[in-house]
Design an enzyme around this catalytic site. Sequence first.
Site, short mmCIF file in Angstrom:
data_model
loop_
_atom_site.label_atom_id
_atom_site.label_comp_id
_atom_site.label_asym_id
_atom_site.label_seq_id
_atom_site.Cartn_x
_atom_site.Cartn_y
_atom_site.Cartn_z
N VAL A 111 0.90 -1.16 0.00
CA VAL A 111 0.00 0.00 0.00
C VAL A 111 0.94 1.21 0.00
O VAL A 111 1.54 1.55 1.02
CB VAL A 111 -0.94 -0.01 1.22
CG1 VAL A 111 -1.82 1.24 1.23
CG2 VAL A 111 -1.81 -1.27 1.20
N PRO A 112 1.09 1.88 -1.16
CA PRO A 112 2.29 2.67 -1.44
C PRO A 112 2.30 4.08 -0.84
O PRO A 112 2.25 5.09 -1.56
CB PRO A 112 2.29 2.73 -2.96
CG PRO A 112 0.83 2.71 -3.32
CD PRO A 112 0.20 1.79 -2.32
N CYS A 113 2.45 4.18 0.48
CA CYS A 113 2.50 5.50 1.09
C CYS A 113 3.75 6.29 0.68
O CYS A 113 3.79 7.52 0.84
CB CYS A 113 2.39 5.40 2.61
SG CYS A 113 3.54 4.25 3.38
N HIS A 114 4.76 5.60 0.11
CA HIS A 114 5.93 6.33 -0.38
C HIS A 114 5.57 7.23 -1.56
O HIS A 114 6.34 8.14 -1.89
CB HIS A 114 7.05 5.35 -0.80
CG HIS A 114 6.65 4.38 -1.86
ND1 HIS A 114 5.96 3.21 -1.58
CD2 HIS A 114 6.86 4.39 -3.21
CE1 HIS A 114 5.76 2.55 -2.71
NE2 HIS A 114 6.28 3.24 -3.71
#
Length: 202
Positions: A165-168
């Site tokens: 889950v790409p919070c970056h």
Amino acid sequence: MVNGADEADDNGPGRAREWGWSLFESPVGPLLLAATADGLVQVVFHATPEVTRRALDRLRARTGREPHAGSCGRDAPGNGPWARHLACAERELAAYFAGGLRVFTVPLDWSLTGGFHLRVLRALAADVPYGTTAGYQDLADRVGEPGAARAVGVAMGANPLPVVVPCHRVVESGGGLGGFGGGRETKRELLALEGLLPQPLF
């Protein structure tokens, strides 16, 4: 309405659940992966022995059970459905870090988050694809909470499933990287992998 950042859904505390874990060696350091029968439940950066111990203690408290330790992705009979999810996560992470995977399909168990955080993380997973970024305000707008940009930042920091889950991919509107639970250097490396920043020279 922004509320219950730490609310859990019906799969949260009080329901004893089988789970397992493994360590995955990645280009950004060791990742602890944990999964239940429902799916991948947690990814933890910089999984030193002490970080791993603390993460496993928290998961024991949340699941009400001892883990099946160190499956290392083996999908052996009797390991339970959590083992299949770990194996899938390891295969997909290896492909992602090799530059060959852009969409994760491993099932996810969202039980370590809830409320506003869950809404924001689901929007992030669904609407911010590989090779793109979104701002904190943009995500607040997408979940119908235009005044909640700061709360979006808190939700990113509490993301139990980073990378997958790409919070970056969530950055500041002025072009700054913003914060990141795995550290700013890790965020830079992930964004560079996806072609959003120059690759380091060495």
